[in-house]
Design a protein around this motif. Structure first.
Motif, mmCIF file in Angstrom:
data_model
loop_
_atom_site.group_PDB
_atom_site.id
_atom_site.type_symbol
_atom_site.label_atom_id
_atom_site.label_comp_id
_atom_site.label_asym_id
_atom_site.label_seq_id
_atom_site.Cartn_x
_atom_site.Cartn_y
_atom_site.Cartn_z
ATOM 1 N N GLU A 20 49.452 25.818 46.983
ATOM 2 C CA GLU A 20 48.902 26.057 45.935
ATOM 3 C C GLU A 20 47.420 26.215 44.966
ATOM 4 O O GLU A 20 47.612 27.150 43.944
ATOM 5 C CB GLU A 20 49.727 24.254 44.986
ATOM 6 C CG GLU A 20 51.007 24.696 45.154
ATOM 7 C CD GLU A 20 51.511 23.112 44.715
ATOM 8 O OE1 GLU A 20 50.541 21.975 44.284
ATOM 9 O OE2 GLU A 20 52.750 23.107 44.525
ATOM 10 N N LEU A 32 46.942 29.509 45.489
ATOM 11 C CA LEU A 32 46.959 30.667 44.804
ATOM 12 C C LEU A 32 47.082 30.620 43.739
ATOM 13 O O LEU A 32 46.285 31.361 42.386
ATOM 14 C CB LEU A 32 48.361 30.519 44.251
ATOM 15 C CG LEU A 32 49.863 30.529 45.728
ATOM 16 C CD1 LEU A 32 51.829 30.304 45.542
ATOM 17 C CD2 LEU A 32 49.853 32.216 46.262
ATOM 18 N N ASP A 33 45.791 29.139 43.188
ATOM 19 C CA ASP A 33 45.409 29.392 41.721
ATOM 20 C C ASP A 33 44.070 29.716 41.876
ATOM 21 O O ASP A 33 43.587 30.240 40.559
ATOM 22 C CB ASP A 33 45.161 27.392 41.639
ATOM 23 C CG ASP A 33 46.170 26.998 40.884
ATOM 24 O OD1 ASP A 33 46.961 27.590 40.409
ATOM 25 O OD2 ASP A 33 46.413 25.889 41.048
ATOM 26 N N ILE A 43 43.807 32.840 43.923
ATOM 27 C CA ILE A 43 43.595 33.989 43.736
ATOM 28 C C ILE A 43 44.361 34.381 42.483
ATOM 29 O O ILE A 43 43.491 35.737 41.963
ATOM 30 C CB ILE A 43 45.310 34.230 43.900
ATOM 31 C CG1 ILE A 43 44.308 34.358 46.296
ATOM 32 C CG2 ILE A 43 45.272 35.921 44.292
ATOM 33 C CD1 ILE A 43 45.878 34.299 47.197
ATOM 34 N N GLU A 44 44.752 33.560 41.378
ATOM 35 C CA GLU A 44 44.882 33.905 40.189
ATOM 36 C C GLU A 44 43.852 33.850 39.422
ATOM 37 O O GLU A 44 43.310 34.484 38.376
ATOM 38 C CB GLU A 44 45.857 32.155 39.451
ATOM 39 C CG GLU A 44 47.114 33.403 39.796
ATOM 40 C CD GLU A 44 47.817 34.797 39.465
ATOM 41 O OE1 GLU A 44 47.278 34.788 37.770
ATOM 42 O OE2 GLU A 44 48.469 35.260 40.306
ATOM 43 N N ASP A 45 43.058 32.867 39.304
ATOM 44 C CA ASP A 45 41.387 32.523 38.191
ATOM 45 C C ASP A 45 40.664 33.617 39.384
ATOM 46 O O ASP A 45 39.753 34.531 38.477
ATOM 47 C CB ASP A 45 40.699 31.448 38.821
ATOM 48 C CG ASP A 45 41.503 30.057 38.755
ATOM 49 O OD1 ASP A 45 42.561 30.599 37.809
ATOM 50 O OD2 ASP A 45 40.914 28.999 39.185
ATOM 51 N N LYS A 46 40.872 34.274 40.324
ATOM 52 C CA LYS A 46 40.131 35.094 40.577
ATOM 53 C C LYS A 46 40.027 36.913 40.178
ATOM 54 O O LYS A 46 39.552 37.096 39.712
ATOM 55 C CB LYS A 46 40.310 36.003 42.541
ATOM 56 C CG LYS A 46 39.082 36.901 42.826
ATOM 57 C CD LYS A 46 39.309 36.913 44.176
ATOM 58 C CE LYS A 46 39.244 38.547 45.176
ATOM 59 N NZ LYS A 46 38.993 38.836 46.144
ATOM 60 N N LYS A 47 41.534 36.498 40.077
ATOM 61 C CA LYS A 47 42.510 38.289 39.318
ATOM 62 C C LYS A 47 41.627 37.428 37.881
ATOM 63 O O LYS A 47 41.709 38.841 37.532
ATOM 64 C CB LYS A 47 43.583 38.155 38.881
ATOM 65 C CG LYS A 47 44.376 39.149 40.740
ATOM 66 C CD LYS A 47 45.489 38.596 40.529
ATOM 67 C CE LYS A 47 46.296 39.015 42.064
ATOM 68 N NZ LYS A 47 47.863 38.671 41.690
ATOM 69 N N SER A 48 41.999 36.780 37.250
ATOM 70 C CA SER A 48 41.065 36.739 35.491
ATOM 71 C C SER A 48 39.939 37.058 35.438
ATOM 72 O O SER A 48 39.132 37.152 34.587
ATOM 73 C CB SER A 48 41.477 35.074 35.647
ATOM 74 O OG SER A 48 41.350 34.697 34.044
ATOM 75 N N LYS A 90 38.121 38.637 37.818
ATOM 76 C CA LYS A 90 37.651 39.763 38.323
ATOM 77 C C LYS A 90 38.080 41.122 36.430
ATOM 78 O O LYS A 90 37.478 41.843 36.167
ATOM 79 C CB LYS A 90 38.800 40.981 39.166
ATOM 80 C CG LYS A 90 38.590 41.778 39.521
ATOM 81 C CD LYS A 90 39.243 42.190 40.594
ATOM 82 C CE LYS A 90 38.963 43.418 41.915
ATOM 83 N NZ LYS A 90 39.184 43.801 42.376
ATOM 84 N N LYS A 91 39.352 40.475 36.125
ATOM 85 C CA LYS A 91 39.579 41.196 34.635
ATOM 86 C C LYS A 91 38.580 40.645 33.568
ATOM 87 O O LYS A 91 37.972 41.943 33.310
ATOM 88 C CB LYS A 91 40.589 41.069 34.491
ATOM 89 C CG LYS A 91 41.198 41.442 32.793
ATOM 90 C CD LYS A 91 42.778 41.328 32.652
ATOM 91 C CE LYS A 91 43.028 42.307 31.165
ATOM 92 N NZ LYS A 91 42.417 42.632 30.826
#
Length: 179
Positions: free
Chosen positions: A84, A87-88, A90-95, A97-98
């Motif tokens: 978990e 995954l969090d 990874i989501e933070d990294k994507k956020s 990066k955006k």
């Protein structure tokens, strides 16, 4: 059944409940063996010791099994938590990066707008320079004409002055003023 170690075949993998049942069955048969040996006149204390050893060994193995199961559950929980967290992240990294891309785009837009503003100001300055240069050229020409008129008027003699004869440059200058 004396001193026979339990093998993996003896311990079912389905869970703790079956182990207790199997152990109870084994205990029951051991108890029957103990009862039979107790009824015989040649019962020995070695059989009682081996039964006691088996019981203590079973209890220690049950405790060990419970420990291992709790350790497995702990590790499963830890693995789930780590997944978990991963995954969090990874989501933070994507956020992030955006957000970085959005920030870079805003910076590029800002730079482009600044460039366009500078270009616009440059064109205004060039246009103003062109207009000012034209006005200066016209003023220079006018000054040259006036200078020539003044020089011609100064060279005019008394007779031209009395007869109201004006030089050609003055007449031309007056025509240009009337236009």
């Amino acid at each position: 059944m004396k001193n026979k170690p339990l093998s993996k075949k003896d311990i079912p993998e389905s869970g703790k409940q079956e182990i207790h049942t199997t152990n109870n069955i084994e205990r029951g048969s051991e108890a029957e063996d103990l009862d039979k040996s107790a009824n015989t006149p040649n019962s020995s204390s070695s059989k009682e010791d081996s039964v006691g050893d088996l019981k203590s060994r079973i209890k220690s193995m049950e405790l060990e099994l419970v420990k291992k199961e709790s350790e497995i559950n702990f590790l499963k929980d830890k693995l789930t938590n780590n997944q978990e967290i991963l995954l969090d992240l990874i989501e933070d990294k994507k956020s992030l990066k955006k957000q970085v891309q959005d920030y870079e785009m805003k910076e590029m837009d800002k730079t482009l707008n600044n460039f366009r503003d500078l270009q616009r100001k440059h064109h205004k300055v060039e246009h103003r320079l062109f207009i000012t240069k034209n006005q200066l050229d016209e003023a220079r020409e006018l000054l040259d004409v006036r200078e020539k008129v003044i020089i011609d008027l100064e060279k005019r003699g008394l007779r031209d002055y009395l007869m109201a004869n004006y030089p050609e440059s003055y007449v031309q200058y007056q025509k240009n003023l009337d236009k």
